[in-house]
Design a protein around this motif. Structure first.
Motif, PDB file in Angstrom:
ATOM      1  N   GLN A 198      39.611  21.197  41.082  1.00  0.00           N
ATOM      2  CA  GLN A 198      38.131  21.979  40.930  1.00  0.00           C
ATOM      3  C   GLN A 198      38.271  23.062  41.883  1.00  0.00           C
ATOM      4  OE1 GLN A 198      34.361  20.398  42.317  1.00  0.00           O
ATOM      5  NE2 GLN A 198      33.563  20.526  40.186  1.00  0.00           N
ATOM      6  N   LYS A 199      38.594  22.617  43.244  1.00  0.00           N
ATOM      7  CA  LYS A 199      38.518  23.648  44.403  1.00  0.00           C
ATOM      8  C   LYS A 199      39.200  24.892  44.130  1.00  0.00           C
ATOM      9  CE  LYS A 199      40.106  24.054  49.249  1.00  0.00           C
ATOM     10  NZ  LYS A 199      40.706  23.524  50.502  1.00  0.00           N
ATOM     11  N   ASN A 200      40.616  24.606  43.596  1.00  0.00           N
ATOM     12  CA  ASN A 200      41.210  25.725  42.930  1.00  0.00           C
ATOM     13  C   ASN A 200      40.550  26.762  42.218  1.00  0.00           C
ATOM     14  OD1 ASN A 200      43.192  24.904  44.717  1.00  0.00           O
ATOM     15  ND2 ASN A 200      44.360  23.872  43.283  1.00  0.00           N
ATOM     16  N   ARG A 201      39.897  25.876  41.045  1.00  0.00           N
ATOM     17  CA  ARG A 201      39.478  26.678  39.877  1.00  0.00           C
ATOM     18  C   ARG A 201      37.978  27.480  40.651  1.00  0.00           C
ATOM     19  NH1 ARG A 201      40.198  22.674  34.854  1.00  0.00           N
ATOM     20  NH2 ARG A 201      42.452  22.680  35.047  1.00  0.00           N
ATOM     21  N   LEU A 202      37.268  26.817  41.262  1.00  0.00           N
ATOM     22  CA  LEU A 202      36.247  27.745  41.963  1.00  0.00           C
ATOM     23  C   LEU A 202      36.520  28.740  42.782  1.00  0.00           C
ATOM     24  CD1 LEU A 202      34.161  24.447  43.210  1.00  0.00           C
ATOM     25  CD2 LEU A 202      33.310  26.099  41.432  1.00  0.00           C
ATOM     26  N   LEU A 203      37.794  28.721  43.689  1.00  0.00           N
ATOM     27  CA  LEU A 203      38.235  29.638  44.447  1.00  0.00           C
ATOM     28  C   LEU A 203      38.608  30.832  43.326  1.00  0.00           C
ATOM     29  CD1 LEU A 203      40.225  27.886  47.167  1.00  0.00           C
ATOM     30  CD2 LEU A 203      38.253  29.493  47.504  1.00  0.00           C
ATOM     31  N   ARG A 204      39.261  30.427  42.454  1.00  0.00           N
ATOM     32  CA  ARG A 204      39.497  31.556  41.522  1.00  0.00           C
ATOM     33  C   ARG A 204      38.245  32.286  40.784  1.00  0.00           C
ATOM     34  NH1 ARG A 204      41.016  31.620  35.692  1.00  0.00           N
ATOM     35  NH2 ARG A 204      42.710  32.975  35.421  1.00  0.00           N
ATOM     36  N   ARG A 205      37.332  31.579  40.744  1.00  0.00           N
ATOM     37  CA  ARG A 205      36.054  32.498  40.294  1.00  0.00           C
ATOM     38  C   ARG A 205      35.710  33.296  41.296  1.00  0.00           C
ATOM     39  NH1 ARG A 205      32.476  27.507  37.356  1.00  0.00           N
ATOM     40  NH2 ARG A 205      33.888  27.341  35.433  1.00  0.00           N
ATOM     41  N   LEU A 206      35.896  33.101  42.486  1.00  0.00           N
ATOM     42  CA  LEU A 206      35.422  33.811  43.547  1.00  0.00           C
ATOM     43  C   LEU A 206      36.244  34.911  44.210  1.00  0.00           C
ATOM     44  CD1 LEU A 206      34.139  31.069  46.167  1.00  0.00           C
ATOM     45  CD2 LEU A 206      32.640  32.675  44.915  1.00  0.00           C
ATOM     46  N   ASN A 207      37.641  34.727  43.883  1.00  0.00           N
ATOM     47  CA  ASN A 207      38.634  35.563  44.052  1.00  0.00           C
ATOM     48  C   ASN A 207      38.800  36.900  43.170  1.00  0.00           C
ATOM     49  OD1 ASN A 207      39.391  34.513  46.543  1.00  0.00           O
ATOM     50  ND2 ASN A 207      40.860  33.037  45.854  1.00  0.00           N
ATOM     51  N   ILE A 208      38.465  36.440  41.728  1.00  0.00           N
ATOM     52  CA  ILE A 208      38.964  37.476  40.701  1.00  0.00           C
ATOM     53  C   ILE A 208      37.459  37.845  40.394  1.00  0.00           C
ATOM     54  CG2 ILE A 208      39.670  37.671  38.252  1.00  0.00           C
ATOM     55  CD1 ILE A 208      41.467  35.342  38.663  1.00  0.00           C
ATOM     56  N   PRO A 209      37.146  39.170  40.458  1.00  0.00           N
ATOM     57  CA  PRO A 209      35.901  39.902  40.168  1.00  0.00           C
ATOM     58  C   PRO A 209      35.558  39.555  38.866  1.00  0.00           C
ATOM     59  CG  PRO A 209      37.391  41.215  41.642  1.00  0.00           C
ATOM     60  CD  PRO A 209      38.285  40.064  41.083  1.00  0.00           C
ATOM     61  N   GLU A 210      36.389  39.568  37.923  1.00  0.00           N
ATOM     62  CA  GLU A 210      35.762  39.393  36.613  1.00  0.00           C
ATOM     63  C   GLU A 210      35.304  37.980  36.227  1.00  0.00           C
ATOM     64  OE1 GLU A 210      38.741  40.685  37.606  1.00  0.00           O
ATOM     65  OE2 GLU A 210      38.448  42.678  36.899  1.00  0.00           O
ATOM     66  N   LYS A 211      35.708  37.167  37.328  1.00  0.00           N
ATOM     67  CA  LYS A 211      35.283  35.763  36.932  1.00  0.00           C
ATOM     68  C   LYS A 211      34.159  35.327  37.978  1.00  0.00           C
ATOM     69  CE  LYS A 211      38.921  34.549  34.632  1.00  0.00           C
ATOM     70  NZ  LYS A 211      38.781  33.808  33.210  1.00  0.00           N
ATOM     71  N   ASN A 212      33.694  36.321  38.812  1.00  0.00           N
ATOM     72  CA  ASN A 212      32.606  36.007  39.696  1.00  0.00           C
ATOM     73  C   ASN A 212      31.236  35.488  39.030  1.00  0.00           C
ATOM     74  OD1 ASN A 212      33.161  38.744  42.197  1.00  0.00           O
ATOM     75  ND2 ASN A 212      34.097  36.660  41.620  1.00  0.00           N
TER      76      ASN A 212
END
Length: 284
Positions: free
Chosen positions: A184-198
């Motif tokens: 879950q931590k990895n997926r939340l970070l992905r949402r923060l790191n990828i602008p299209e996922k923000n």
């Protein structure tokens, strides 16, 4: 794949169940099985005796939305209805806790998918019992009234609800997407790191993450108390999304096969005139 290994037939301890179990070529296998499910659903639709309710639960980022997109991609639009349940509205809160779910149930011949389900009423509200006050229940006067007995009674009501539906021809399959806290931590970070996922990120996700252990206990209790033969739970390892999607799709396929759906046969009177009807059309 042995779907029975995921089915809850005896009490489970979630911390002892793996969240990762990659299946080779899961994406290719999914493509094959989702077409088979769609074909079965077409026959179920024609027969008109059964409906199906697919319930998806899981912690934030467990992959419910993408699973729905990938598993039901080849369904005829008339054959599937998806409902995502958010915070109850004022109207919904003015009814009993199952009302908004009851009116969203699929008609005979259709598959209904609940993205978050009636189990939110014994999960989120158990972690945040103060939410119950919005329901204006006469017997609930303080937080002390919202004890284990209260939630277990709700689970009994849910069991009765599902039994009633199953008795009337609804196939009920419930899936818990079992995600690890690290993933879950990895997926939340992905949402923060990828602008299209923000846009997918919410500060509330981090607040709820701090309550991880409490949620796991509530899920475990609910699953153990409400997994029945007519409405079973399946605990699906969800750290690998392709694997989770295939397991859910294959389980639905295997369960649907048990019902031996049959397309209706034309009445003898119409059958005897098929050649006549063909001739009328060909001679136009």
């Amino acid at each position: 794949m042995d779907k029975h290994k995921y089915k809850v037939t005896q009490p489970v301890e979630l911390h002892k169940i793996p969240t990762q179990e990659p299946i080779a070529d899961a994406e290719k296998k999914l493509k094959k099985v989702r077409k088979k499910i769609a074909d079965l659903q077409n026959t179920m639709y024609a027969e008109g005796k059964y409906s199906a309710l697919i319930c998806l639960q899981g912690m934030d980022t467990s992959g419910k939305d993408s699973l729905i997109r990938e598993v039901f991609k080849q369904f005829n639009a008339r054959g599937v209805e998806v409902h995502s349940f958010k915070v109850p509205t004022e109207l919904e809160l003015s009814h009993d806790f199952l009302w908004r779910h009851y009116i969203a149930l699929p008609a005979k011949g259709k598959v209904g998918v609940f993205n978050r389900t009636h189990y939110e009423n014994v999960l989120v509200t158990r972690v945040h019992p103060e939410y119950i006050f919005s329901e204006n229940i006469p017997s609930v006067k303080s937080l002390e009234d919202l004890n284990d007995e209260f939630y277990h009674d709700r689970m009994d009501r849910i069991n009765q609800f599902e039994k009633h539906l199953a008795t009337n021809g609804m196939i009920i399959l419930k899936f818990f997407l079992h995600l690890s806290k690290d993933e879950q931590k990895n997926r939340l970070l992905r949402r923060l790191n990828i602008p299209e996922k923000n846009w997918k990120f919410s500060a509330g996700d981090l607040k709820e993450r701090k309550l991880w252990e409490e949620y796991q206990k509530c899920y475990e209790d609910a699953i153990n108390r409400t997994s029945t033969e007519h409405a079973p739970w399946f605990v699906v390892p969800a750290d690998d999304k392709p694997t989770a999607r295939f397991i859910v799709a294959n389980t639905i396929f295997e369960e649907f096969k048990k019902y031996n759906f049959q397309e209706p046969i034309l009445e003898p009177k119409l059958m005897s005139k098929i050649d006549e009807f063909k001739a009328q059309l060909n001679n136009e």
